[in-house]
Design a protein around this motif. Structure first.
Motif, PDB file in Angstrom:
ATOM      1  N   PHE A   1       0.839  -1.203   0.000  1.00  0.00           N
ATOM      2  CA  PHE A   1       0.000   0.000   0.000  1.00  0.00           C
ATOM      3  C   PHE A   1       0.873   1.253   0.000  1.00  0.00           C
ATOM      4  CE2 PHE A   1      -1.777   3.345   2.761  1.00  0.00           C
ATOM      5  CZ  PHE A   1      -2.849   3.744   1.985  1.00  0.00           C
ATOM      6  N   ASN A   2       1.872   1.271   0.864  1.00  0.00           N
ATOM      7  CA  ASN A   2       2.734   2.450   0.965  1.00  0.00           C
ATOM      8  C   ASN A   2       3.436   2.737  -0.355  1.00  0.00           C
ATOM      9  OD1 ASN A   2       4.151   4.542   2.455  1.00  0.00           O
ATOM     10  ND2 ASN A   2       5.955   3.244   2.163  1.00  0.00           N
ATOM     11  N   ALA A   3       3.968   1.692  -0.988  1.00  0.00           N
ATOM     12  CA  ALA A   3       4.685   1.892  -2.254  1.00  0.00           C
ATOM     13  C   ALA A   3       3.720   2.383  -3.344  1.00  0.00           C
ATOM     14  CB  ALA A   3       5.353   0.591  -2.677  1.00  0.00           C
ATOM     15  N   ALA A   4       2.541   1.771  -3.410  1.00  0.00           N
ATOM     16  CA  ALA A   4       1.574   2.163  -4.447  1.00  0.00           C
ATOM     17  C   ALA A   4       1.077   3.587  -4.205  1.00  0.00           C
ATOM     18  CB  ALA A   4       0.395   1.180  -4.451  1.00  0.00           C
ATOM     19  N   LEU A   5       0.861   3.928  -2.939  1.00  0.00           N
ATOM     20  CA  LEU A   5       0.328   5.257  -2.618  1.00  0.00           C
ATOM     21  C   LEU A   5       1.309   6.360  -3.040  1.00  0.00           C
ATOM     22  CD1 LEU A   5      -2.031   6.760  -1.271  1.00  0.00           C
ATOM     23  CD2 LEU A   5      -0.699   6.704   0.857  1.00  0.00           C
ATOM     24  N   ASN A   6       2.574   6.166  -2.715  1.00  0.00           N
ATOM     25  CA  ASN A   6       3.572   7.175  -3.090  1.00  0.00           C
ATOM     26  C   ASN A   6       3.548   7.411  -4.595  1.00  0.00           C
ATOM     27  OD1 ASN A   6       4.343   7.457  -0.458  1.00  0.00           O
ATOM     28  ND2 ASN A   6       6.142   6.140  -0.614  1.00  0.00           N
ATOM     29  N   GLU A   7       3.389   6.343  -5.341  1.00  0.00           N
ATOM     30  CA  GLU A   7       3.352   6.435  -6.808  1.00  0.00           C
ATOM     31  C   GLU A   7       2.087   7.171  -7.259  1.00  0.00           C
ATOM     32  OE1 GLU A   7       5.162   6.329 -10.013  1.00  0.00           O
ATOM     33  OE2 GLU A   7       6.111   5.418  -8.239  1.00  0.00           O
ATOM     34  N   ARG A   8       0.953   6.814  -6.686  1.00  0.00           N
ATOM     35  CA  ARG A   8      -0.326   7.342  -7.199  1.00  0.00           C
ATOM     36  C   ARG A   8      -0.606   8.768  -6.765  1.00  0.00           C
ATOM     37  NH1 ARG A   8      -4.185   2.060  -6.768  1.00  0.00           N
ATOM     38  NH2 ARG A   8      -2.699   0.695  -7.816  1.00  0.00           N
ATOM     39  N   LEU A   9      -0.034   9.173  -5.613  1.00  0.00           N
ATOM     40  CA  LEU A   9      -0.276  10.555  -5.180  1.00  0.00           C
ATOM     41  C   LEU A   9       0.529  11.545  -6.016  1.00  0.00           C
ATOM     42  CD1 LEU A   9      -0.386  10.273  -1.274  1.00  0.00           C
ATOM     43  CD2 LEU A   9      -2.267  10.938  -2.785  1.00  0.00           C
ATOM     44  N   ARG A  10       1.569  11.033  -6.653  1.00  0.00           N
ATOM     45  CA  ARG A  10       2.523  11.916  -7.330  1.00  0.00           C
ATOM     46  C   ARG A  10       1.854  12.919  -8.270  1.00  0.00           C
ATOM     47  NH1 ARG A  10       7.493   9.054 -10.260  1.00  0.00           N
ATOM     48  NH2 ARG A  10       7.808   8.292  -8.152  1.00  0.00           N
ATOM     49  N   ASN A  11       0.825  12.490  -8.956  1.00  0.00           N
ATOM     50  CA  ASN A  11       0.210  13.364  -9.965  1.00  0.00           C
ATOM     51  C   ASN A  11      -0.720  14.423  -9.410  1.00  0.00           C
ATOM     52  OD1 ASN A  11       1.464  12.308 -12.165  1.00  0.00           O
ATOM     53  ND2 ASN A  11      -0.072  10.699 -12.460  1.00  0.00           N
TER      54      ASN A  11
ATOM     55  N   PRO B   1       4.739  20.233  -3.964  1.00  0.00           N
ATOM     56  CA  PRO B   1       5.848  20.003  -3.022  1.00  0.00           C
ATOM     57  C   PRO B   1       5.469  20.305  -1.572  1.00  0.00           C
ATOM     58  CG  PRO B   1       6.618  21.171  -4.968  1.00  0.00           C
ATOM     59  CD  PRO B   1       5.123  21.130  -5.067  1.00  0.00           C
ATOM     60  N   GLN B   2       4.363  21.021  -1.359  1.00  0.00           N
ATOM     61  CA  GLN B   2       3.951  21.331   0.029  1.00  0.00           C
ATOM     62  C   GLN B   2       3.025  20.254   0.601  1.00  0.00           C
ATOM     63  OE1 GLN B   2       4.083  24.016  -2.363  1.00  0.00           O
ATOM     64  NE2 GLN B   2       6.087  24.319  -1.403  1.00  0.00           N
ATOM     65  N   SER B   3       2.492  19.367  -0.243  1.00  0.00           N
ATOM     66  CA  SER B   3       1.608  18.310   0.272  1.00  0.00           C
ATOM     67  C   SER B   3       2.456  17.277   1.016  1.00  0.00           C
ATOM     68  CB  SER B   3       0.905  17.593  -0.883  1.00  0.00           C
ATOM     69  OG  SER B   3       0.410  18.491  -1.831  1.00  0.00           O
ATOM     70  N   VAL B   4       1.922  16.759   2.126  1.00  0.00           N
ATOM     71  CA  VAL B   4       2.656  15.728   2.882  1.00  0.00           C
ATOM     72  C   VAL B   4       1.704  14.615   3.321  1.00  0.00           C
ATOM     73  CG1 VAL B   4       4.501  17.258   3.755  1.00  0.00           C
ATOM     74  CG2 VAL B   4       2.378  17.038   5.042  1.00  0.00           C
ATOM     75  N   TRP B   5       2.247  13.412   3.441  1.00  0.00           N
ATOM     76  CA  TRP B   5       1.444  12.297   3.951  1.00  0.00           C
ATOM     77  C   TRP B   5       2.360  11.385   4.745  1.00  0.00           C
ATOM     78  CZ3 TRP B   5       2.690  13.319  -1.023  1.00  0.00           C
ATOM     79  CH2 TRP B   5       3.432  12.377  -1.736  1.00  0.00           C
TER      80      TRP B   5
ATOM     81  N   ALA C   1      -9.222  16.415  -0.419  1.00  0.00           N
ATOM     82  CA  ALA C   1     -10.284  15.466  -0.798  1.00  0.00           C
ATOM     83  C   ALA C   1      -9.793  14.526  -1.902  1.00  0.00           C
ATOM     84  CB  ALA C   1     -11.521  16.236  -1.252  1.00  0.00           C
ATOM     85  N   ARG C   2      -9.033  15.072  -2.857  1.00  0.00           N
ATOM     86  CA  ARG C   2      -8.512  14.199  -3.927  1.00  0.00           C
ATOM     87  C   ARG C   2      -7.518  13.188  -3.356  1.00  0.00           C
ATOM     88  NH1 ARG C   2      -8.578  19.029  -6.716  1.00  0.00           N
ATOM     89  NH2 ARG C   2      -6.325  19.328  -6.789  1.00  0.00           N
ATOM     90  N   MET C   3      -6.715  13.636  -2.408  1.00  0.00           N
ATOM     91  CA  MET C   3      -5.769  12.711  -1.767  1.00  0.00           C
ATOM     92  C   MET C   3      -6.533  11.607  -1.025  1.00  0.00           C
ATOM     93  SD  MET C   3      -2.926  15.482  -0.398  1.00  0.00           S
ATOM     94  CE  MET C   3      -1.677  14.359   0.243  1.00  0.00           C
ATOM     95  N   GLU C   4      -7.615  11.987  -0.376  1.00  0.00           N
ATOM     96  CA  GLU C   4      -8.428  10.993   0.347  1.00  0.00           C
ATOM     97  C   GLU C   4      -8.940   9.917  -0.607  1.00  0.00           C
ATOM     98  OE1 GLU C   4     -11.940  12.525   2.287  1.00  0.00           O
ATOM     99  OE2 GLU C   4     -12.623  10.498   2.759  1.00  0.00           O
ATOM    100  N   GLN C   5      -9.403  10.346  -1.767  1.00  0.00           N
ATOM    101  CA  GLN C   5      -9.946   9.382  -2.721  1.00  0.00           C
ATOM    102  C   GLN C   5      -8.861   8.396  -3.155  1.00  0.00           C
ATOM    103  OE1 GLN C   5     -13.240   9.884  -2.710  1.00  0.00           O
ATOM    104  NE2 GLN C   5     -13.019   7.758  -3.370  1.00  0.00           N
ATOM    105  N   VAL C   6      -7.663   8.923  -3.438  1.00  0.00           N
ATOM    106  CA  VAL C   6      -6.556   8.056  -3.860  1.00  0.00           C
ATOM    107  C   VAL C   6      -6.189   7.081  -2.730  1.00  0.00           C
ATOM    108  CG1 VAL C   6      -4.100   8.037  -4.486  1.00  0.00           C
ATOM    109  CG2 VAL C   6      -5.649   9.715  -5.517  1.00  0.00           C
ATOM    110  N   ILE C   7      -6.172   7.584  -1.505  1.00  0.00           N
ATOM    111  CA  ILE C   7      -5.827   6.737  -0.355  1.00  0.00           C
ATOM    112  C   ILE C   7      -6.849   5.599  -0.208  1.00  0.00           C
ATOM    113  CG2 ILE C   7      -5.765   6.734   2.189  1.00  0.00           C
ATOM    114  CD1 ILE C   7      -4.486   9.651   1.840  1.00  0.00           C
ATOM    115  N   ARG C   8      -8.127   5.963  -0.268  1.00  0.00           N
ATOM    116  CA  ARG C   8      -9.166   4.924  -0.088  1.00  0.00           C
ATOM    117  C   ARG C   8      -9.140   3.910  -1.231  1.00  0.00           C
ATOM    118  NH1 ARG C   8     -12.852   6.016   4.100  1.00  0.00           N
ATOM    119  NH2 ARG C   8     -12.799   8.167   4.835  1.00  0.00           N
ATOM    120  N   ASN C   9      -9.004   4.412  -2.470  1.00  0.00           N
ATOM    121  CA  ASN C   9      -9.001   3.494  -3.617  1.00  0.00           C
ATOM    122  C   ASN C   9      -7.789   2.569  -3.588  1.00  0.00           C
ATOM    123  OD1 ASN C   9     -11.303   4.721  -4.463  1.00  0.00           O
ATOM    124  ND2 ASN C   9     -10.349   5.953  -6.071  1.00  0.00           N
TER     125      ASN C   9
END
Ligand code: GLV
Ligand code: MN
Ligand code: MN
Length: 401
Positions: free
Chosen positions: A233-243, A247-251, A285-293
């Motif tokens: 999950f962690n590896a996939a999330l880092n990849e999918r959040l990229r788009n 640079p100020q977003s953090v997770w 909200a967009r980050m939340e959607q990516v995290i849940r999916n």
């Protein structure tokens, strides 16, 4: 008004003695721990010594009231499970010093607060969230820490200090001094940051339930290993959040609990914290959607049952222009050409208080840009400069109704 740097620094060091730990100037003083309660009792006495009227609400938020209309200053005195001596403590002791200096100068009236559980043992800035009306006390009471202790139970530790609700109507605004906790001022060499806005945050627990099994006999292709799911999950999330991030977003996945957490057992369950922050509500909200999916796809791929805990959150908040101008004028006097305006990437009680009154914040540098670690520190000259800016700002706001 004249602040007293020696008195301010002596109190700041004394506060560190409650829960002093680790190397350097480390502190372990989580909300409602023995060290936190003892620190609150000491602070209450220092408030009384300063002529302030002490009030404590059911959460354990500690107020020293000037009486009549006043400006509120402060922060929090609880710490992370491993924290530094300044995160929160600086803002509380600086407020106490400004309240004393203001009283000695014959005004303006300054009240002091130390909010409870800013560091989120139970949630996100829990004490000020309740005081500010973002959470009800009964909602907060149902929150649990990572060890399963409910807030309702933990707050029994301060029950003898409680005097009752504290009305926000008596305060004309709120100013919080804090260490920056990041690299900006330390890198630029500037002494003061006047905060423009505070980021928003989302935080929730995620659980993967797989199959606990024998680590020697279970073939790899038959495992339903909860740690493997977290890792994927962690590896996939880092990849999918990229788009979708800037640079100020953090997770952050900062807390992981594996069950049963033993070398020879394929872990059957993983519960982890998933936190993300950004200055833009839509992006949160967009980050939340990516995290849940992503969690859902990983759960399917790894044979996990997936569940999400309650999502806690705070919206991004802009600072009040009038209070901010007073801080900027103070910074210009104390550190001419040596200050800047900047956003806050850390959360602060000011976010919750902004629901009730105008708020503003001031930063001093963090050496090496580190915080939420025993190594956190700030040059004493910078700490004192921060208090001087508060005093200068108060002198300018003195005529505020
Ligand atoms: C507060 O300590 C935060 O996590 O930003
Ligand atoms: Mn803090
Ligand atoms: Mn903190």
């Amino acid at each position: 008004m004249q602040i007293n740097p020696e008195r301010f620094l002596a109190d700041l060091h004394t506060l560190r003695s409650f829960g002093a730990a680790g190397v350097g100037k480390g502190v372990v003083r989580p909300a409602y721990s023995d060290a936190d309660v003892a620190a609150r009792q000491w602070l209450a006495q220092r408030m009384r010594d300063a002529g302030l009227h002490v009030q404590v609400d059911a959460m354990g938020n500690l107020f020293g009231l000037a009486g009549g209309p006043s400006l509120l200053m402060g922060s929090h005195s609880d710490s992370q499970p491993e924290g530094g001596w300044l995160d929160g403590a600086l803002g509380v002791i600086a407020a106490l010093e400004v309240a004393r200096a203001a009283a000695e100068a014959g005004g303006p009236a300054v009240s002091v607060v130390s909010f409870q559980d800013e560091e989120g043992r139970f949630g996100v800035t829990t004490g000020s969230a309740v005081w500010g009306g973002h959470l009800t006390l009964s909602e907060a009471d149902r929150l649990t820490d990572h060890g399963g202790v409910a807030l309702s139970e933990a707050r029994q530790a301060i029950v003898e200090m409680v005097t009752g609700d504290v009305s926000a109507d008596q305060f004309t605004g709120f100013i919080e001094l804090h260490i920056e906790q990041g690299p900006t001022l330390d890198t630029s060499g500037e002494q003061i940051g006047v905060v423009t806005d505070i980021v928003g945050i989302r935080d929730m627990k995620v659980t993967f339930d797989g199959q606990q099994n024998h680590a020697g006999t279970t073939p790899m292709h038959l495992r339903r290993d909860a740690f493997q799911a977290v890792s994927a999950f962690n590896a996939a999330l880092n990849e999918r959040l990229r788009n979708i991030v800037t640079p100020q977003s953090v997770w952050t996945i900062g807390h992981v609990s594996l069950h049963p957490n033993a070398s020879s057992i394929v872990p059957g369950r993983a519960v982890f914290s998933m936190q993300w922050r950004d200055a833009d509500t839509d992006r949160l909200a967009r980050m939340e959607q990516v995290i849940r999916n992503t969690a859902s796809e990983i759960a399917d791929d790894h044979g996990m049952k997936l569940s999400f805990g309650t999502m806690l959150g705070l919206e991004p908040v802009a600072m009040d222009s009038r209070l901010r101008s007073a801080l900027e004028a103070g910074a210009d006097t104390v550190a001419p050409d040596n200050w800047r305006t900047m956003p806050s990437g850390a959360l602060h009680d000011a976010t919750n208080v902004s629901r009730l009154m105008p708020v503003a914040m001031l930063f001093v540098p963090s050496i090496g840009g580190v915080s939420h670690t025993f190594e956190e520190d700030t040059a004493e000259g910078d700490l004192v400069a921060g208090v001087r800016v508060l005093a200068e700002a108060m002198d300018r706001l003195g005529s505020m109704p």
